[in-house]
Design a protein around this motif. Structure first.
Motif, short mmCIF file in Angstrom:
data_model
loop_
_atom_site.label_atom_id
_atom_site.label_comp_id
_atom_site.label_asym_id
_atom_site.label_seq_id
_atom_site.Cartn_x
_atom_site.Cartn_y
_atom_site.Cartn_z
N SER A 429 54.25 23.54 28.29
CA SER A 429 53.55 24.06 27.09
C SER A 429 52.61 24.95 27.62
O SER A 429 52.39 25.97 26.71
N TRP A 444 58.85 26.05 19.14
CA TRP A 444 59.00 24.76 20.16
C TRP A 444 59.82 23.80 19.29
O TRP A 444 59.98 23.59 18.27
N SER A 446 60.49 20.26 20.19
CA SER A 446 60.21 18.89 21.03
C SER A 446 60.80 17.81 20.35
O SER A 446 60.47 17.31 19.52
N LEU A 454 52.04 17.39 20.86
CA LEU A 454 52.55 18.53 21.43
C LEU A 454 51.36 19.60 21.17
O LEU A 454 50.92 20.20 21.97
N MET A 458 48.68 21.46 23.46
CA MET A 458 48.46 22.99 23.56
C MET A 458 47.07 23.60 23.32
O MET A 458 46.60 24.51 23.77
#
Length: 676
Positions: A429, A444, A446, A454, A458
């Protein structure tokens, strides 16, 4: 140095004649005082959740629907043109529509997204069907007109615009000369500045470029450009109102005549000024440079039979031009190749180069085939002349990774693996965030952890600290984080590879995505019915991602769990779960080695096990900072990058020398380089 559009400054600072925050370094990383109160006047788009899948529609299906409803249409380069249900007559009277009608609705052939250039109403394909079948045009039209004002920011925009004055009308001639020198406008005439309605904000020492509605009747936004001295060079800082993600201004659009059939696209407003002055041709500047070409702007480019893309003087601009040409229809596009004799337009005007000749030498974007080296020689020369740019975007937080991989390049496939619990998601990340802050549009996927978790990771990495301990700063950092070109697929758990690839292709078209992260491969394999052989299913998925990366010029980073290994053994390329196809197809193989299981906490290393670009492989230590959830290279003298010499036989063991020598796994095969 040119810094991408930002809007982290507060409007209050501009209105009180204080220049906003100076942005130095990586894109998106703030410096300076805290901005004003946050304003959320828009919501950033997210890719649809699997429960509400993307409605994929083809051009053939759009045509069939229009015919079934008796709606006349004409085929365009990237859109279909139809009568607008939001303006003018509907039903049989709509058949009087002609190609030159100013009230025209454009439907994107790829996505089905529509835009009415008269009312500025827009929506997706389902919205268009609803307006045709349910007569909901009235509400959509009113929404489009409402968007013409920049919501709550319109008053501030008008106030700044009123305080700015045309550059030639400044009372002090020395100030005029200084402004022209700062922005390299020595050869740009006052008449050109007036023609494009460019103004100057004295207190901020900034040029002001207006965003007018297509008819030029109302002011929708502004872009401010400031020049700051940095060492021996000049740093240009852009600020947009409204924020960059909703600033869709084709600078110069109100000056386009309906009869114009040729246009030149540039990445900066100053280049458009220079180009128009030197050639007299219609020119348009893209709102975010060569970072992206929003599909919502394509309808305004439909009238042109030829489009020349002159986006800059480096390889990133050249790659972006080729990508944009695919959206615009390569058959009508020509590209100006960067070179010493073909710099960006403003530099060409300053140097007195013949810009008409440069435009005539523009290369067609579409080639049926390459038949000889003659057609490749300029490409090869470009790579040899720009070695650092060919290597790709360099990481700001991982200098040792730059020494091995040299950079992050489009069209490659990177496989990343590491033991369970070693911090793969946390590392990757930050790895992706580093690139995103430098203008690499990122998507992204995920599949293992939720997007909320997430995003929290970040955001903590972006702010370099835990925000739960300083909640009063959350809005400041969240607003800055929101301006990054960062998007998330809302899939979770097991997904079909076809659905994922379709979503990725949609994101590349709409958001000009350059980097896709898939975390992780194993969570996508449950629904594959191609074979009862799990290894064969994995090979098929890896092949699909390899093809996607190559066809779309997009870098794909694929996280794969390793096989079960003993805790005291290091992972190798052969440790990647599945067959050898993953390591064979990959351009880069990264392994997060976790030594804390055998030597105690904190011992992590990143190993570059494969590097197809130039062959350099090696390993370097990582140090985890728990408070900021970041990895960093240890301080000088604490550890060193170990670069492995590949394809060399091990020499005989040298005699031991006083003072030490190579021992263990460092014997001769490992060359230690001094720390940075």
């Amino acid at each position: 140095m040119w810094i991408s559009p930002q809007s982290g400054c507060s409007l209050r600072a501009l209105l009180t004649f204080r220049w906003p925050i100076t942005w130095i370094g990586c894109r998106g990383l703030p410096r300076g005082p805290k901005p004003g109160p946050p304003r959320r006047t828009y919501r950033k788009e997210v890719l649809p959740a699997p429960e509400i899948p993307v409605v994929l529609v083809t051009a053939a299906e759009i045509r069939q629907y229009l015919r079934s409803r008796g709606i006349p249409f004409q085929d365009g380069h990237s859109c279909l043109r139809t009568p607008s249900p939001f303006l003018g007559p509907r039903g049989p009277e709509a058949k009087n529509w002609t190609e030159g009608s100013p009230h025209t609705l454009f439907i994107d052939k790829t996505t089905g997204h529509f835009l009415c250039t008269g009312s500025l109403a827009e929506g997706n394909w389902e919205d268009f069907q609803a307006s045709v079948e349910g007569g909901a045009a009235g509400s959509w039209a009113s929404e489009g007109r409402g968007s013409e004002a920049v919501d709550s920011q319109s008053v501030d925009v008008l106030r700044i615009w009123d305080r700015a004055v045309p550059l030639p009308e400044l009372p002090d001639q020395e100030e005029i000369h200084m402004a022209r020198t700062m922005f390299n406008l020595a050869k740009v005439s006052d008449a050109t500045l007036k023609h494009f309605s460019v103004r100057y904000l004295r207190a901020a020492r900034s040029l002001v470029f207006p965003w007018f509605s297509p008819g030029g009747l109302s002011l929708r936004g502004l872009k401010l450009l400031k020049a700051e001295g940095k060492g021996d060079g000049v740093c240009y800082v852009e600020t947009t109102l409204p924020r960059p993600s909703v600033y869709h201004n084709l600078f110069g659009l109100p000056l386009i005549n309906q009869r114009d059939v040729e246009v030149v696209l540039t990445s900066r407003e100053l280049d458009s000024l220079a180009l128009h002055q030197a050639t007299g041709l219609p020119t348009l500047a893209l709102p975010r440079g060569f970072a992206c070409l929003p599909p919502t702007l394509l309808p305004y480019l439909e009238q042109f039979r030829r489009i020349v893309l002159w986006l800059g003087d480096d390889l990133r601009a050249w790659e972006a031009a080729k990508l944009f040409a695919r959206k615009l229809n390569p058959k009508r596009c020509s590209l100006v190749r960067p070179g010493d004799q073909q710099p960006r337009p403003l530099e060409a005007l300053t140097q007195g180069l013949n810009m008409q000749r440069i435009l005539r030498s523009a290369l067609p974007a579409g080639h049926k085939s390459i038949v000889s080296f003659r057609q490749l020689r300029e490409e090869v020369l470009g790579e040899l002349s720009n070695v650092e740019q060919v290597a790709g975007v360099r990481w700001g937080r991982y200098p040792d990774l730059n020494r091995l991989l040299k950079g992050h390049r489009k069209g490659e496939l990177t496989v990343f693996t590491g033991p369970t619990g070693s911090g793969k998601t946390t590392f990757i990340s930050e790895y992706a965030l580093d690139l995103c802050t430098q203008g690499v549009n990122t998507l992204w996927g995920s599949f293992e952890i939720s997007n909320v978790r997430l995003a929290r990771i970040m955001l903590t990495q972006f702010a370099m600290g835990r925000l739960e301990e300083r909640l009063e700063e959350y809005d400041e950092w969240a607003d800055r984080f929101e301006d990054l070109a960062l998007y998330f697929m809302t899939f979770h758990g097991q997904q079909n590879i076809r659905t994922v690839v379709d979503t990725m292709q949609h994101a590349v078209y709409v958001y000009d995505i350059c980097h896709v992260i898939i975390d992780n491969l194993q969570f996508m394999m449950g629904q594959e019915q191609l074979s009862t052989d799990r290894i064969a299913a994995q090979d098929y998925i890896i092949g699909a991602f390899r093809k996607f990366a190559t066809d779309n010029g997009c870098h794909v980073t694929l996280v794969i769990h390793p096989r079960k290994e003993d805790n005291d053994k290091e992972l190798q390329t052969a440790s990647i779960f599945g067959s050898a196809k993953a390591s064979q197809e990959a351009d880069n193989v990264l392994i997060l080695q976790d030594k804390k299981l055998t030597t105690g906490p904190g011992k992590r290393y990143l190993q570059v096990a494969k590097n197809r670009f130039d062959g350099d492989v090696g390993v370097f230590p990582l140090e985890f900072n728990k408070s900021s959830l970041t990895f960093s290279t240890p301080a000088k003298g604490k550890a060193r990058l170990k670069k492995v010499k590949d394809n060399e036989p091990d020499p005989p063991k040298p005699p031991s020398r006083k003072g030490g020598g190579a021992t263990g796994k460092q014997k001769d095969k490992v060359a230690q380089t001094p720390p940075p």
